[in-house]
Scaffold this motif. Structure first.
Motif, short mmCIF file in Angstrom:
data_model
loop_
_atom_site.label_atom_id
_atom_site.label_comp_id
_atom_site.label_asym_id
_atom_site.label_seq_id
_atom_site.Cartn_x
_atom_site.Cartn_y
_atom_site.Cartn_z
N ARG A 45 54.52 -30.75 45.61
CA ARG A 45 54.77 -30.46 44.19
C ARG A 45 53.47 -30.33 43.40
NH1 ARG A 45 60.00 -33.99 42.06
NH2 ARG A 45 61.37 -33.58 43.85
N SER A 46 52.53 -31.23 43.65
CA SER A 46 51.27 -31.17 42.91
C SER A 46 50.43 -29.98 43.34
CB SER A 46 50.49 -32.48 43.06
OG SER A 46 50.28 -32.82 44.42
N ASP A 47 50.50 -29.58 44.62
CA ASP A 47 49.84 -28.35 45.07
C ASP A 47 50.39 -27.15 44.31
OD1 ASP A 47 48.00 -29.25 46.90
OD2 ASP A 47 49.22 -28.85 48.67
N ALA A 48 51.71 -27.06 44.24
CA ALA A 48 52.35 -25.92 43.59
C ALA A 48 52.00 -25.87 42.11
CB ALA A 48 53.86 -25.99 43.77
N LEU A 49 52.01 -27.02 41.44
CA LEU A 49 51.68 -27.04 40.01
C LEU A 49 50.22 -26.67 39.79
CD1 LEU A 49 52.49 -27.52 37.11
CD2 LEU A 49 52.09 -29.97 37.44
N ALA A 50 49.34 -27.18 40.65
CA ALA A 50 47.92 -26.84 40.53
C ALA A 50 47.73 -25.34 40.71
CB ALA A 50 47.11 -27.60 41.56
N ALA A 51 48.42 -24.75 41.69
CA ALA A 51 48.31 -23.31 41.92
C ALA A 51 48.83 -22.53 40.73
CB ALA A 51 49.07 -22.94 43.19
N VAL A 75 52.62 -38.60 37.55
CA VAL A 75 51.75 -38.69 38.72
C VAL A 75 51.55 -37.30 39.34
CG1 VAL A 75 51.39 -39.78 40.97
CG2 VAL A 75 52.48 -41.06 39.12
N VAL A 76 52.62 -36.52 39.41
CA VAL A 76 52.51 -35.16 39.96
C VAL A 76 51.55 -34.32 39.13
CG1 VAL A 76 53.77 -33.01 40.35
CG2 VAL A 76 54.77 -35.19 41.08
N ALA A 77 51.71 -34.37 37.81
CA ALA A 77 50.85 -33.58 36.93
C ALA A 77 49.41 -34.06 36.97
CB ALA A 77 51.38 -33.62 35.50
N SER A 240 44.75 -47.47 36.04
CA SER A 240 43.98 -48.24 37.01
C SER A 240 44.84 -49.23 37.79
CB SER A 240 42.86 -48.99 36.28
OG SER A 240 42.08 -49.76 37.15
N GLY A 241 45.66 -50.01 37.07
CA GLY A 241 46.42 -51.08 37.70
C GLY A 241 47.73 -50.65 38.32
N HIS A 242 48.19 -49.42 38.00
CA HIS A 242 49.42 -48.92 38.60
C HIS A 242 49.14 -47.73 39.52
CE1 HIS A 242 51.43 -51.78 36.24
NE2 HIS A 242 51.83 -51.03 35.23
N ILE A 243 48.74 -46.58 38.94
CA ILE A 243 48.57 -45.38 39.75
C ILE A 243 47.46 -45.56 40.78
CG2 ILE A 243 47.99 -42.93 39.69
CD1 ILE A 243 49.18 -42.79 36.87
N ALA A 244 46.26 -45.91 40.31
CA ALA A 244 45.13 -46.04 41.23
C ALA A 244 45.35 -47.17 42.22
CB ALA A 244 43.83 -46.24 40.46
N VAL A 251 50.79 -48.17 48.90
CA VAL A 251 52.11 -48.74 48.66
C VAL A 251 52.81 -47.93 47.58
CG1 VAL A 251 51.33 -51.06 49.29
CG2 VAL A 251 51.30 -50.37 46.88
N PRO A 252 54.15 -48.00 47.49
CA PRO A 252 54.88 -47.23 46.48
C PRO A 252 54.61 -47.74 45.07
CG PRO A 252 56.35 -47.91 48.27
CD PRO A 252 55.07 -48.67 48.43
N LEU A 253 54.67 -46.82 44.12
CA LEU A 253 54.63 -47.15 42.70
C LEU A 253 56.04 -47.03 42.16
CD1 LEU A 253 53.22 -47.70 39.99
CD2 LEU A 253 52.74 -45.24 39.84
#
Length: 531
Positions: A45-51, A75-77, A240-244, A251-253
């Motif tokens: 999804r993030s590849d497609a949005l970046a493209a 997160v995708v964006a 920082s404390g969630h995504i990163a 591990v999953p967010l």
């Protein structure tokens, strides 16, 4: 404290995610209201949005504003922006059109990714005449339609393109691999604006990944496990404390759109996360809403809190209800948090002089000193290290005023004891001078919070003809309090428990203390000042 001596230390969060997508594509990286997304799905999804954004003219170094809640699309964006070589711009979803426009103008954002409802309410007006040329909107519940609120308006607003449609149109497409340099800006994280016009801190890719590694190593975040995303993702704690932290730990967010205690508690029960960091007000809302909190919170191995001071009495209440000790942590937007934290297996002492609970000890890659003007040892807290931002976006004067030779002036007044514990007494600007005596609001607040009827308290200085300033307390009572004390009773109670120059002369009772999204008290509002 786990130090993970052999753990991989990626050069960026994007590198950490790419490694997971390549080596463990079936691993779940996002959990949202009963729907799981694997690394392969998020990567695609993030590849497609970046493209799609690149095809629309987005260039390396351009800015992509994220006007979203705690949803998978955030997160995708974010990953898509980084893959395209762009700088993400965090936008608080509570901001109105005027406030969003300030950030768009300051950052020069070219793309806005927004929730459909937010764009209808404020985004459309904010982008009109701005630097934004492309608007991408999304339905946050596209992956979890059963949780969409009844009556919600769904559909792409005029002048925008749907995120899912863009992804579908460019499915399978990629962009030339962009490897960000450590000093490249990853995110513009805007200050809360409670002390003036918001400014964008330049959190670099090195800053962000080091923040995630600090959480991983200090709190022992390992698979299997999960990070519960309570803090807003637009805030540096969420970044920082969630995504990163989740992506560098593998591990999953766990995300729940907004913070609603019942929804978050259900997510804890079904996903069994092992770590979270959140404002103490959010943690208390959870434990007070759950009569079986010990069972609900049993999966956690560490819980931390930052963003606002914590009273010792509140820590005791949370531990009694859940069985978990809250590990105090300290950081700022400009430090890509944290710089100090209470290590696992240790308990924060209380400073006998101020009554403040220790914020912890310096985490690795952080140097700290106290700029004390006299022999009291109390002075402004200064920090340096690998998570300090290089400055503010296009604000050289404000950067120079805040950072000197790599040392950031925090604006917080602190002290360190002989055992290396640091205490933040209060904000420098919030100190009250009553009849020549210095009064720190936290000192008074901590006493008020020990009253059995008081759920929350905030203290400010207000003008007084005789004393120069006097102490005003604003309190909120616990729900269901029978026969709550009167302001006069609270004043008398306080007088018995603190020095004569400290106790509040004015007490106001309110339903709720006004705070920012991250739990910081809006003292300016309590003083009756306009932003």
């Amino acid at each position: 404290m786990s130090t993970h001596p052999t753990a991989v230390r990626p050069a960026s969060v994007l590198e950490a995610f790419r490694r997971t997508a390549a080596t463990a594509p079936d691993d779940v990286v996002l959990r949202f209201l009963g729907h799981d997304l694997t690394a392969a799905e998020v990567d695609r999804r993030s590849d497609a949005l970046a493209a799609a954004l690149r095809a629309d003219g987005l260039a390396v170094g351009d800015r992509v504003a994220l006007y979203l809640q705690n949803d998978p699309q955030y997160v995708v964006a974010l990953l898509a922006a980084w893959k395209a070589g762009a700088i993400a711009v965090a936008v608080n979803p509570m901001l109105t059109a005027r406030e969003v426009r300030l950030i768009l103008d300051d950052s020069g954002a070219r793309v806005l990714v927004a929730l459909e409802e937010l764009h209808r309410a404020h985004g459309a007006a904010a982008v009109d005449g701005s630097t934004v040329t492309t608007v991408v909107t999304t339905d946050p519940f596209s992956d979890a339609p059963d949780h969409r609120p009844a009556g919600a308006v769904v559909g792409t607003p005029d002048g925008a393109v749907d995120l899912d449609a863009l992804v579908a149109a460019h499915d399978g497409a990629t962009v030339p691999e962009h490897v960000p340099a450590p000093d490249d800006t990853a995110m513009l994280t805007y200050t809360s604006g409670t002390t003036g016009r918001p400014k964008g801190a330049r959190n670099t890719h090195a800053n962000v990944v080091r923040g995630g590694i600090a959480y991983r190593d200090w709190y022992g975040i390992t698979a299997p496990g999960g990070v519960l995303g309570i803090a807003p993702l637009f805030h540096v704690t969420g970044l920082s404390g969630h995504i990163a932290a989740a992506l560098v730990s593998g591990v999953p967010l766990v995300l729940t759109h907004r913070f609603e205690p019942g929804v978050v508690l259900d997510a804890i029960r079904t996903t069994r996360p092992t770590f979270t960091v959140a404002a103490i007000s959010a943690l208390m809302a959870l434990c007070r809403a759950d009569p079986d909190a010990r069972t609900t919170f049993a999966s956690f191995t560490a819980i931390a809190s930052g963003g606002a001071p914590i009273a010792p009495a509140v820590v005791e209440e949370f531990e009694s209800a859940t069985g978990h000790y809250v590990h105090n942590a300290y950081g700022m937007t400009e430090t890509t948090s944290p710089t100090h934290a209470v290590p696992l297996g240790e308990r924060a002492p209380v400073d006998p002089r101020s009554g403040a609970l220790a914020v912890g000890k310096p985490v690795p890659d952080c140097a700290t000193r106290i700029d004390a003007p006299d022999d009291s040892g109390i002075g402004e807290l200064l920090v340096s290290g690998g998570r300090i931002v290089p400055g503010y976006w296009e604000r050289p004067d404000e950067t120079a005023a805040a950072i000197t030779d790599g040392w950031l002036r925090t604006g917080d007044v602190g002290v360190v004891d002989d055992d290396g514990w640091f205490y933040v007494v209060d904000r420098k600007k919030d100190m009250i001078v009553a009849s020549g005596y210095k009064v720190w609001p936290r000192d008074v607040e901590d006493v008020l919070l020990s009253h059995p009827a008081v759920a929350d308290a905030a203290v400010v200085g207000v003008p007084d003809e005789r004393r120069g300033e006097t102490v005003k307390a604003v309190v909120a009572f616990r729900p269901g309090t029978v026969d709550p004390p009167t302001p006069e009773t609270l004043i008398a109670w306080s007088k018995e428990r603190m020095a004569a120059y400290k106790y509040p002369r004015i007490v106001e009772v309110v339903p709720e203390i006004p705070k920012t999204a991250t739990g910081k008290i809006l003292r300016r509002a309590l003083r009756g000042e306009t932003p």
